[in-house]
Write a protein that holds these residues in place. Sequence first.
Motif, PDB file in Angstrom:
ATOM      1  N   GLN A 196       0.816  -1.210   0.000  1.00  0.00           N
ATOM      2  CA  GLN A 196       0.000   0.000   0.000  1.00  0.00           C
ATOM      3  C   GLN A 196       0.853   1.265   0.000  1.00  0.00           C
ATOM      4  O   GLN A 196       0.398   2.326   0.436  1.00  0.00           O
ATOM      5  CB  GLN A 196      -0.958  -0.011   1.188  1.00  0.00           C
ATOM      6  CG  GLN A 196      -2.036  -1.076   1.053  1.00  0.00           C
ATOM      7  CD  GLN A 196      -3.151  -0.912   2.062  1.00  0.00           C
ATOM      8  OE1 GLN A 196      -3.011  -0.229   3.068  1.00  0.00           O
ATOM      9  NE2 GLN A 196      -4.291  -1.528   1.783  1.00  0.00           N
ATOM     10  N   TRP A 226       1.354   3.662  -2.110  1.00  0.00           N
ATOM     11  CA  TRP A 226       0.615   3.977  -3.324  1.00  0.00           C
ATOM     12  C   TRP A 226       1.455   4.724  -4.355  1.00  0.00           C
ATOM     13  O   TRP A 226       1.264   4.530  -5.557  1.00  0.00           O
ATOM     14  CB  TRP A 226      -0.641   4.765  -2.988  1.00  0.00           C
ATOM     15  CG  TRP A 226      -1.575   4.039  -2.077  1.00  0.00           C
ATOM     16  CD1 TRP A 226      -2.031   4.467  -0.868  1.00  0.00           C
ATOM     17  CD2 TRP A 226      -2.179   2.748  -2.297  1.00  0.00           C
ATOM     18  NE1 TRP A 226      -2.876   3.532  -0.314  1.00  0.00           N
ATOM     19  CE2 TRP A 226      -2.990   2.469  -1.164  1.00  0.00           C
ATOM     20  CE3 TRP A 226      -2.113   1.807  -3.333  1.00  0.00           C
ATOM     21  CZ2 TRP A 226      -3.723   1.290  -1.051  1.00  0.00           C
ATOM     22  CZ3 TRP A 226      -2.844   0.631  -3.212  1.00  0.00           C
ATOM     23  CH2 TRP A 226      -3.637   0.383  -2.096  1.00  0.00           C
ATOM     24  N   GLU A 275      -9.861  -0.247  -2.347  1.00  0.00           N
ATOM     25  CA  GLU A 275      -8.937   0.539  -1.531  1.00  0.00           C
ATOM     26  C   GLU A 275      -7.826   1.201  -2.364  1.00  0.00           C
ATOM     27  O   GLU A 275      -7.118   2.073  -1.861  1.00  0.00           O
ATOM     28  CB  GLU A 275      -8.305  -0.364  -0.457  1.00  0.00           C
ATOM     29  CG  GLU A 275      -7.196  -1.271  -0.944  1.00  0.00           C
ATOM     30  CD  GLU A 275      -7.669  -2.457  -1.799  1.00  0.00           C
ATOM     31  OE1 GLU A 275      -6.814  -3.166  -2.363  1.00  0.00           O
ATOM     32  OE2 GLU A 275      -8.900  -2.672  -1.901  1.00  0.00           O
ATOM     33  N   PRO A 310      -6.063   3.637  -4.911  1.00  0.00           N
ATOM     34  CA  PRO A 310      -6.318   4.928  -5.567  1.00  0.00           C
ATOM     35  C   PRO A 310      -5.953   4.930  -7.048  1.00  0.00           C
ATOM     36  O   PRO A 310      -6.327   5.855  -7.768  1.00  0.00           O
ATOM     37  CB  PRO A 310      -5.405   5.894  -4.796  1.00  0.00           C
ATOM     38  CG  PRO A 310      -4.277   5.041  -4.331  1.00  0.00           C
ATOM     39  CD  PRO A 310      -4.885   3.694  -4.016  1.00  0.00           C
ATOM     40  N   ARG A 346      -8.685   7.765  -0.512  1.00  0.00           N
ATOM     41  CA  ARG A 346      -7.860   6.564  -0.463  1.00  0.00           C
ATOM     42  C   ARG A 346      -6.378   6.881  -0.234  1.00  0.00           C
ATOM     43  O   ARG A 346      -5.672   6.117   0.426  1.00  0.00           O
ATOM     44  CB  ARG A 346      -8.025   5.781  -1.776  1.00  0.00           C
ATOM     45  CG  ARG A 346      -9.413   5.182  -1.928  1.00  0.00           C
ATOM     46  CD  ARG A 346      -9.714   4.799  -3.370  1.00  0.00           C
ATOM     47  NE  ARG A 346     -10.983   4.077  -3.473  1.00  0.00           N
ATOM     48  CZ  ARG A 346     -12.174   4.660  -3.488  1.00  0.00           C
ATOM     49  NH1 ARG A 346     -12.262   5.986  -3.423  1.00  0.00           N
ATOM     50  NH2 ARG A 346     -13.271   3.941  -3.573  1.00  0.00           N
TER      51      ARG A 346
END
Length: 309
Positions: free
Chosen positions: A24, A26, A112, A114, A144
Amino acid sequence: MALTDAASQGDWRPAAAYLHHAGQDWDERWHRVQLLGEIATENGYWLAQWSQDRPDSGDAATLKAHVLLHNGWAIRGSGYAREVPAQHMRQFHDHLHSAVETARQAAALAPEDPGPWVVMVTAARGLKYTHAQFRSLWNELTRRAPHHFMGHRQALEYWTPKWHGTDHDMLAFGEHAIRTCPPGSPVAGIYLYAVAEHVQRQGKLPSTPSSRRKRLLADVNRALNQVPEDNPYLPSLRHLLAHRLSHAGMFDQALDQFRRIGPWCGAAPWSSSNDPIIAFDTERAIAATNAGRRAKATQGLPENNFAKS
């Protein structure tokens, strides 16, 4: 090279693992999506096979949406709308509509992530979304990942005067990025792109008072110096920051950035000069010569061709 070799053999599993291992983080995940998108643009068979074998994969759908978006923009080109042939413009819009549809499918598969919303935020300006439509997408993205770098970079483009905003919208967005940037995030650097866009269009700096502009640059300088050195977006931001610091007469900070950069000059703003090496070396030498001296508030370098990129 390993990813490219596997893709050339139609094997999508190394690409899937590569994205999965970003977790995660991102920004890192999107950086990997962009790399895989370049591979898929050259050879898309492995991505089609991935989508077929794993129709429930949000990663595959996000990557497919990104490739559709990228290919659409390649068809359009970077010229003004009036310069784009009507057939190319139709194909551009068709690709963007397909990218948005695929991105919405990806968002349903990976709620979840983005990434699908970055695709939609990017497509929004080409599809002429209203401010309300755009903000709806932006809210979903930032819910997110509030500080997604490429999400901010693409949102800034929407708010530029050449698309659907104004100079005020664009600069306000850049300043907001500075104010809300958490430690370790490169998002404060979005302000540098806003200033560069203004200089490129207007041939001059924004009308912000010099003292305020210096405070903003000092804030960006502090923020970027907290970003981990392996951040994929940091090197190009350092070049823009060194350039802007020099032109603000903030030579000590500029020299510090030049030292962090090292000898590589293959980035904006130098890359738009007729001779990037001379442009880079000249500005670095000016910073080195003037570092340690107390600069007057009005001191700085005149804007020139490579300053406008």
